[in-house]
Design an enzyme around this catalytic site. Structure first.
Site, PDB file in Angstrom:
ATOM      1  N   SER A 236      50.903   8.820  48.732  1.00  0.00           N
ATOM      2  CA  SER A 236      51.521   8.791  50.154  1.00  0.00           C
ATOM      3  C   SER A 236      50.486   7.881  50.919  1.00  0.00           C
ATOM      4  O   SER A 236      50.971   7.378  52.013  1.00  0.00           O
ATOM      5  CB  SER A 236      51.398  10.159  50.773  1.00  0.00           C
ATOM      6  OG  SER A 236      50.048  10.448  50.729  1.00  0.00           O
ATOM      7  N   GLY A 237      49.425   7.380  50.354  1.00  0.00           N
ATOM      8  CA  GLY A 237      48.486   6.398  51.268  1.00  0.00           C
ATOM      9  C   GLY A 237      49.276   5.230  51.373  1.00  0.00           C
ATOM     10  O   GLY A 237      49.034   4.397  52.193  1.00  0.00           O
TER      11      GLY A 237
ATOM     12  N   THR B 124      59.416   6.036  62.301  1.00  0.00           N
ATOM     13  CA  THR B 124      59.992   6.522  61.225  1.00  0.00           C
ATOM     14  C   THR B 124      59.243   6.278  59.718  1.00  0.00           C
ATOM     15  O   THR B 124      59.760   6.532  58.617  1.00  0.00           O
ATOM     16  CB  THR B 124      61.305   5.633  61.165  1.00  0.00           C
ATOM     17  OG1 THR B 124      60.768   4.116  61.066  1.00  0.00           O
ATOM     18  CG2 THR B 124      62.312   5.883  62.226  1.00  0.00           C
TER      19      THR B 124
ATOM     20  N   CYS C 253      41.903   7.703  56.037  1.00  0.00           N
ATOM     21  CA  CYS C 253      42.447   9.199  55.448  1.00  0.00           C
ATOM     22  C   CYS C 253      41.029   9.629  54.455  1.00  0.00           C
ATOM     23  O   CYS C 253      40.988  10.971  54.649  1.00  0.00           O
ATOM     24  CB  CYS C 253      43.572   8.840  54.744  1.00  0.00           C
ATOM     25  SG  CYS C 253      43.863   7.689  53.592  1.00  0.00           S
TER      26      CYS C 253
ATOM     27  N   HIS D 299      44.854  13.774  49.109  1.00  0.00           N
ATOM     28  CA  HIS D 299      43.934  13.002  48.686  1.00  0.00           C
ATOM     29  C   HIS D 299      42.613  13.987  48.238  1.00  0.00           C
ATOM     30  O   HIS D 299      42.364  15.061  49.061  1.00  0.00           O
ATOM     31  CB  HIS D 299      43.204  12.039  49.698  1.00  0.00           C
ATOM     32  CG  HIS D 299      43.758  10.892  49.722  1.00  0.00           C
ATOM     33  ND1 HIS D 299      45.148  10.480  49.411  1.00  0.00           N
ATOM     34  CD2 HIS D 299      43.686   9.796  50.775  1.00  0.00           C
ATOM     35  CE1 HIS D 299      45.398   9.367  49.902  1.00  0.00           C
ATOM     36  NE2 HIS D 299      44.671   8.870  50.551  1.00  0.00           N
TER      37      HIS D 299
ATOM     38  N   VAL E 286      53.661   8.391  58.506  1.00  0.00           N
ATOM     39  CA  VAL E 286      52.665   9.044  59.274  1.00  0.00           C
ATOM     40  C   VAL E 286      53.423   9.334  60.618  1.00  0.00           C
ATOM     41  O   VAL E 286      53.074  10.390  61.471  1.00  0.00           O
ATOM     42  CB  VAL E 286      51.526   8.012  59.419  1.00  0.00           C
ATOM     43  CG1 VAL E 286      50.671   8.531  60.782  1.00  0.00           C
ATOM     44  CG2 VAL E 286      50.666   8.081  58.084  1.00  0.00           C
TER      45      VAL E 286
END
Lengths: 330, 330
Positions: free
Chosen positions: A156-157, A9, A126, A241, A12
């Site tokens: 989002s990292g 959930t 990433c 990124h 990723v």
């Protein structure tokens, strides 16, 4: 194949489900695991609703592969169970990346390393994936000896909460309510700001995130002597990124050769026409598996230096898509 | 002193007026000049309202110094008039920066060059000023031979319209009206995005903005052989520029010496405690004259390399404040 997703959930995990659907991989069964909070909910996959389960003893039985999208501690905690149940664990955390017995894989670069696995295959960091996708075509022409990288890393990292924090803070500032900002995911306000620190400080004054760029690159590219100096900066961008990179190669190579090699390389788009305002940008790679590479030019400091700028979706090729790429190799 | 400001209603012009007030410089008369559109309006200075005038023949008569905050074409157009009227022209455009007869000055670094002026003194490029303020204290210990820089440049570099475009685009995206975005100041959407190109493409595939970092640094620091490789990137930050820099010095120097030199240097704050989340950030330098320097560490690629991150207000030290600093030297 029977596949499980651990941490289904999160940003990723959700993307892994989407990637499995898109790739039309033949799946007998899909099991989704999550924390207490989300267990019991359902997620749609190939038009069927799948129940999200809490992991319990025997959860992994019958699975061939488990894709991991949880943090280091949980990855370590469940790894044994997964392997003992006979499944292969493709882990997106950094828990096993530098373990000599664990292959660390970007299939476009070192797919053969997968064969050596003993139950765990690690998915790289990433920024490292996106950077190496951009520079590997250069290494194919002349070995890369060193690299200087400055990153521009999306929120989002830090997962879905990172994205929400950026949007909420931006809304508060735009409504003149700056005083109500209370950063919780990031150490400081990220809206309209930069945070030049990702990960944890190490003794050499680099961060853990910055050291991954050297350590993981060495392992993936099989270049044990590669030296990398990296500065990681969080920027107010949602999910792609970008990295400004200079590589120094053994021999001098022409820009034309570099461009040709990049243009031919799978998973990468050459996006390089400065005069016509065409270059990699996060908004153009968002929600795409492709890594864009551009601004390719001879470095002005190093005789054998090439400078470039690249951008790729952190949740896709930077995490979920690369894990699914590994799965497809199996 | 009688002072004129050419381009008094732009972001830099307005900041010049604010700086003159703050510094409490004794001014006999202040004349403000602007385009047709803004002429006739009034601006407050030291509690008096000053009429904004359109430049006409004889406008500069009686002035001792004119601060220029207009573009290259206008700067060239008015330079003769200003000099002929007997005033000194401190110009923020890039029109005269590389002219051998024109000193290019950051007072903290090359104040003595001012003496050689023949009517014009040029104010350097914003990113160059902020970077050189950060690295000059290193050059005081050991000569800098080369520099690799990646910039994170705020939208204020494109003036007030740049700031407005960022805020408007961000509002549209947050309201799910992304399709209404029409970039006009920037070539692409800047909200939640990065644009890795500032200035105009040159034949070596660098931009004019990137080449300024090499050309202007050589002139200001009196280092004609300095090599600089720079990547300029526009980021969705309001008004402070940041730069990730690696410098390579003649001799190996310790981090402690570098920190001491930076800590002692006027106009710069050492902001460097990674473990406690203390480093330069644009929100902390916004609307301040100081340049913050941190993330200072031995570079992992070069034996004599030092890497750091710096941030400074583009409109203040990057433009208006440096021009007023030059004025104060006169």
């Amino acid at each position: 194949m029977n596949i499980g997703i651990l941490g289904a959930t999160g940003a990723v995990g959700k993307q892994m489900i989407e990637c499995l659907e898109e790739r039309k991989i033949t799946i007998n069964g899909l099991k989704l695991f999550s924390s207490d909070r989300n267990a019991g909910r359902e997620i749609k996959f190939n038009n069927k609703l799948i129940l999200i389960e809490k992991v319990k003893e025997g959860s992994f039985k019958g699975l061939d592969v488990v894709l991991g999208a949880v943090d280091n501690d949980l990855a370590k905690f469940y790894a044994k169970d997964i392997i003992n149940s006979g499944a292969i664990f493709i882990d997106n955390s950094s828990a096993f990346r530098m373990d000599e017995r664990v292959p660390l894989v970007i299939p476009e670069i070192n797919r053969d390393d997968i064969k050596k696995h003993r139950g765990i295959i690690a998915n790289p960091n990433c920024s490292t994936i996106i950077t190496l996708m951009a520079i590997w075509p250069i290494n194919l022409i002349s070995e890369i000896e060193s690299m200087i990288a400055s990153t521009y890393q999306a929120v989002s990292g830090a997962g879905i909460n990172g994205i929400n924090e950026l949007i909420e803070e931006t809304n508060l500032i735009n409504k003149n309510k700056k005083s109500e900002i209370r950063p919780s995911v990031f150490k400081h306000q990220i809206a309209y700001n930069l945070i030049p620190s990702i990960g944890i400080a190490t003794s050499n004054l680099y961060t853990t995130e910055e050291m991954k760029m050297q350590n993981e690159s060495r392992k993936i590219m099989h270049l044990p002597n590669l030296s990398v100096s990296c500065t990681c900066v969080r920027v107010p961008v949602v999910r792609s990124h970008s990295i400004s990179v200079t590589v120094i190669t053994k021999e001098k190579i022409s820009i034309e050769k570099v461009k040709n090699s990049i243009a031919k390389f799978d998973g990468v788009n050459l996006v390089d026409d400065l005069g016509n305002d065409i270059y990699p940008m996060p908004i153009n790679t968002t929600n795409k598996d492709i890594v864009e590479v551009g601004r390719i030019r001879e470095d002005l400091v190093f005789k054998n230096g090439i400078s470039l700028f690249c951008s790729g979706d952190q949740i896709r090729k930077g995490a979920a898509s690369n894990a699914v790429d590994i799965l497809e190799c199996l």
